[in-house]
Design an enzyme around this catalytic site. Sequence first.
Site, PDB file in Angstrom:
ATOM      1  N   LYS A 296       0.821  -1.223   0.000  1.00 28.02           N
ATOM      2  CA  LYS A 296       0.000   0.000   0.000  1.00 28.02           C
ATOM      3  C   LYS A 296       0.852   1.270   0.000  1.00 28.02           C
ATOM      4  O   LYS A 296       0.427   2.316  -0.456  1.00 28.02           O
ATOM      5  CB  LYS A 296      -0.952   0.004   1.195  1.00 28.02           C
ATOM      6  CG  LYS A 296      -2.098  -0.984   1.032  1.00 28.02           C
ATOM      7  CD  LYS A 296      -3.102  -0.877   2.155  1.00 28.02           C
ATOM      8  CE  LYS A 296      -4.236  -1.856   1.960  1.00 28.02           C
ATOM      9  NZ  LYS A 296      -5.300  -1.743   2.926  1.00 28.02           N
ATOM     10  N   ASN A 379      -3.460   2.250  21.892  1.00 30.73           N
ATOM     11  CA  ASN A 379      -2.628   1.255  21.198  1.00 30.73           C
ATOM     12  C   ASN A 379      -1.676   0.587  22.186  1.00 30.73           C
ATOM     13  O   ASN A 379      -1.317   1.160  23.214  1.00 30.73           O
ATOM     14  CB  ASN A 379      -1.817   1.937  20.086  1.00 30.73           C
ATOM     15  CG  ASN A 379      -1.254   0.914  19.117  1.00 30.73           C
ATOM     16  OD1 ASN A 379      -1.961   0.008  18.698  1.00 30.73           O
ATOM     17  ND2 ASN A 379       0.016   1.033  18.778  1.00 30.73           N
ATOM     18  N   TYR A 445     -13.054  -9.174   9.413  1.00 26.02           N
ATOM     19  CA  TYR A 445     -14.208  -9.824   8.770  1.00 26.02           C
ATOM     20  C   TYR A 445     -14.068 -11.339   8.732  1.00 26.02           C
ATOM     21  O   TYR A 445     -14.998 -12.050   8.363  1.00 26.02           O
ATOM     22  CB  TYR A 445     -14.449  -9.266   7.362  1.00 26.02           C
ATOM     23  CG  TYR A 445     -13.315  -9.461   6.396  1.00 26.02           C
ATOM     24  CD1 TYR A 445     -12.287  -8.537   6.316  1.00 26.02           C
ATOM     25  CD2 TYR A 445     -13.275 -10.574   5.554  1.00 26.02           C
ATOM     26  CE1 TYR A 445     -11.238  -8.711   5.429  1.00 26.02           C
ATOM     27  CE2 TYR A 445     -12.237 -10.758   4.669  1.00 26.02           C
ATOM     28  CZ  TYR A 445     -11.225  -9.823   4.611  1.00 26.02           C
ATOM     29  OH  TYR A 445     -10.191 -10.001   3.736  1.00 26.02           O
TER      30      TYR A 445
HETATM   31  P1  ATR Z   1      -2.958  -3.333   9.861  1.00 24.00           P
HETATM   32  O1  ATR Z   1      -2.474  -2.806   8.553  1.00 24.00           O
HETATM   33  O2  ATR Z   1      -3.925  -4.477   9.747  1.00 24.00           O
HETATM   34  O3  ATR Z   1      -3.474  -2.257  10.754  1.00 24.00           O
HETATM   35  P2  ATR Z   1      -0.494  -3.295  11.336  1.00 24.00           P
HETATM   36  O4  ATR Z   1      -0.118  -2.018  10.678  1.00 24.00           O
HETATM   37  O5  ATR Z   1       0.552  -4.336  11.527  1.00 24.00           O
HETATM   38  O6  ATR Z   1      -1.686  -3.994  10.569  1.00 24.00           O
HETATM   39  O7  ATR Z   1      -1.131  -2.904  12.766  1.00 24.00           O
HETATM   40  C1  ATR Z   1      -1.539  -3.878  13.656  1.00 24.00           C
HETATM   41  C2  ATR Z   1      -2.226  -3.212  14.849  1.00 24.00           C
HETATM   42  O8  ATR Z   1      -2.661  -4.251  15.722  1.00 24.00           O
HETATM   43  C3  ATR Z   1      -1.280  -2.331  15.664  1.00 24.00           C
HETATM   44  O9  ATR Z   1      -2.026  -1.320  16.291  1.00 24.00           O
HETATM   45  C4  ATR Z   1      -0.757  -3.334  16.685  1.00 24.00           C
HETATM   46  O10 ATR Z   1      -0.283  -2.758  17.888  1.00 24.00           O
HETATM   47  P3  ATR Z   1       1.269  -2.286  18.006  1.00 24.00           P
HETATM   48  O11 ATR Z   1       1.361  -0.993  17.249  1.00 24.00           O
HETATM   49  O12 ATR Z   1       1.499  -2.131  19.441  1.00 24.00           O
HETATM   50  O13 ATR Z   1       2.076  -3.395  17.387  1.00 24.00           O
HETATM   51  C5  ATR Z   1      -2.019  -4.105  16.987  1.00 24.00           C
HETATM   52  N1  ATR Z   1      -1.743  -5.426  17.536  1.00 24.00           N
HETATM   53  C6  ATR Z   1      -1.261  -6.506  16.900  1.00 24.00           C
HETATM   54  N2  ATR Z   1      -1.157  -7.558  17.749  1.00 24.00           N
HETATM   55  C7  ATR Z   1      -1.586  -7.117  18.957  1.00 24.00           C
HETATM   56  C8  ATR Z   1      -1.734  -7.723  20.240  1.00 24.00           C
HETATM   57  N3  ATR Z   1      -1.415  -9.012  20.444  1.00 24.00           N
HETATM   58  N4  ATR Z   1      -2.219  -6.973  21.259  1.00 24.00           N
HETATM   59  C9  ATR Z   1      -2.551  -5.696  21.050  1.00 24.00           C
HETATM   60  N5  ATR Z   1      -2.444  -5.051  19.865  1.00 24.00           N
HETATM   61  C10 ATR Z   1      -1.957  -5.749  18.819  1.00 24.00           C
END
Ligand code: ATR
Length: 494
Positions: A296, A379, A445
């Site tokens: 993206k 977050n 989804y």
């Molecule tokens: P996407 O494009 O789907 O948003 P991403 O950019 O990798 O994917 O973002 C993932 C989001 O899920 C982030 O906010 C991440 O939190 P961090 O910024 O702290 O990594 C959150 N996330 C992923 N796994 C998580 C977990 N086990 N607990 C809490 N938040 C999580």
Amino acid sequence: MLCLTLTGSTLEENRNLVEQNRAWISLVELRLDHLHADEQKIASSFPSTIDLPVILTFRRKIDGGECTLNEKQRLEILYETAKGDFAYVDIEEDVKRSDLKFKDPLFEQKVDFERSLRDRGVRIIRSLHDFSCVPADIYGRIAKLASKGDIPKVAVTPTSMIDVIALFRVQSELSSIQDKIIVGMGDYGICTRLLYKKCGSMLTFCSSTQAQLGHLSPQVMSELYRCDKVNEKTHVFGVIGNPVHHTSSPKIHNPGFEAIHYNAIYVPFLVDSVRAFFKLAEMLQIHGFSVTVPHKRNVQPYLGRITREVKQIGACNTVVRIQNMWKGTNTDYYGFLAPINDQIAQGTIKTALVIGAGGASRAVVWALHNHGVKVTILNRSLEKARQLAGETMSSFDTLDHANLYSKKFDLIVQTTSVGMQPNVDLDPVPSLEFSGTETVYELIYQPRETPFFTRASEAGCRVIGGAEMLLEQGKLQFEAFSGYHYPHWIQPEI
Ligand code: ATR
């Protein structure tokens, strides 16, 4: 032509496969190597029982088949079976002409197998397989096979977008060879199977049992992709990503095109290099494409124009060709807003709590901010929340303090991957309580209902699932691609 590969162990089983798939196929390939030895002996009768042209193939282990006989035995069985009413017989590239002369009690002299086939009007496919790569001299190899007066078949394994380009170039490099079969195996090859006509291939293989890596079912190839209907005038669209084959977008766009009688196809492209894909896009005159993770951001240097949202979010999920220039938009932004537009316009959503600060969250936070909604971001990593909040004048905090934000917002949006595989039992904010009056929006989804979604629903909230956003953003892409509204009478199964 769609060719169904038959890998049953009995002829009866294969006949059943033909009947189950007859509506979608033009011919079949009988794989002798999958048949029991006693069934092989009677396989010559097979074509006369199914009323479709049949390719006869006896694949060796080294070419991805099951045959472990020595070469002499294998070719003798092939020779005997080929006495049946087959339309084509497949003989591997490296089989020498001298090995194709057989003693036959019906004739005094040794029979020249190839000549006997040609005399009966049976066409010979000369096949080359490579399960590790696309050979560097692929065009030379195909030309050599064709010079024998046969139909050349290459089934090779692209491992990059550059390899995929090499396969799509076969048509322009070897346009004088009318009948040829080009197959790209594996995940990179799927686009070459769906767009087989653009590779100059006379047919493509499919199977309901994934007989080979990358095979799709005849029904999917014929009804969803309508790949046998592709012609010179077909507009090509697609989705690029890595991985990409889990995407639901083909199920949105292809039925939409069909419903409005728009001559177009939408296929998944596994892309390692965005730069190489843009080359392919020029070659195939691709009209537009969707962009998913991880590209993206990567596509942006190649775009002539981008919208304000793409600039703000830093991500583009839709690219269209407009006046010989690539234009990037972000339909996630508008797709997210679609189910809540009315509430925002009526002023019933003034405040929002957004959980997560990753890629998906950026589109959500910017969309809300641009529409005057006051956003708070929670977050796991505070730094990412701080960054996005700084750009959008939002408040921010860590997930650990989620309980402090209970019952205070008109809208709660869950944008993290928590609740998806493998964390389907987890809730990212178990301490956050709902009042029941807020709208809760879960972007996931798959699965349809996460623990967070279920909890909000049980608390009496209006809940919106990620499928709604996915569909809305897809419909907007469809408009950008085709210039038409998405047909309202279609209900895509995503
Ligand atoms: P996407 O494009 O789907 O948003 P991403 O950019 O990798 O994917 O973002 C993932 C989001 O899920 C982030 O906010 C991440 O939190 P961090 O910024 O702290 O990594 C959150 N996330 C992923 N796994 C998580 C977990 N086990 N607990 C809490 N938040 C999580």
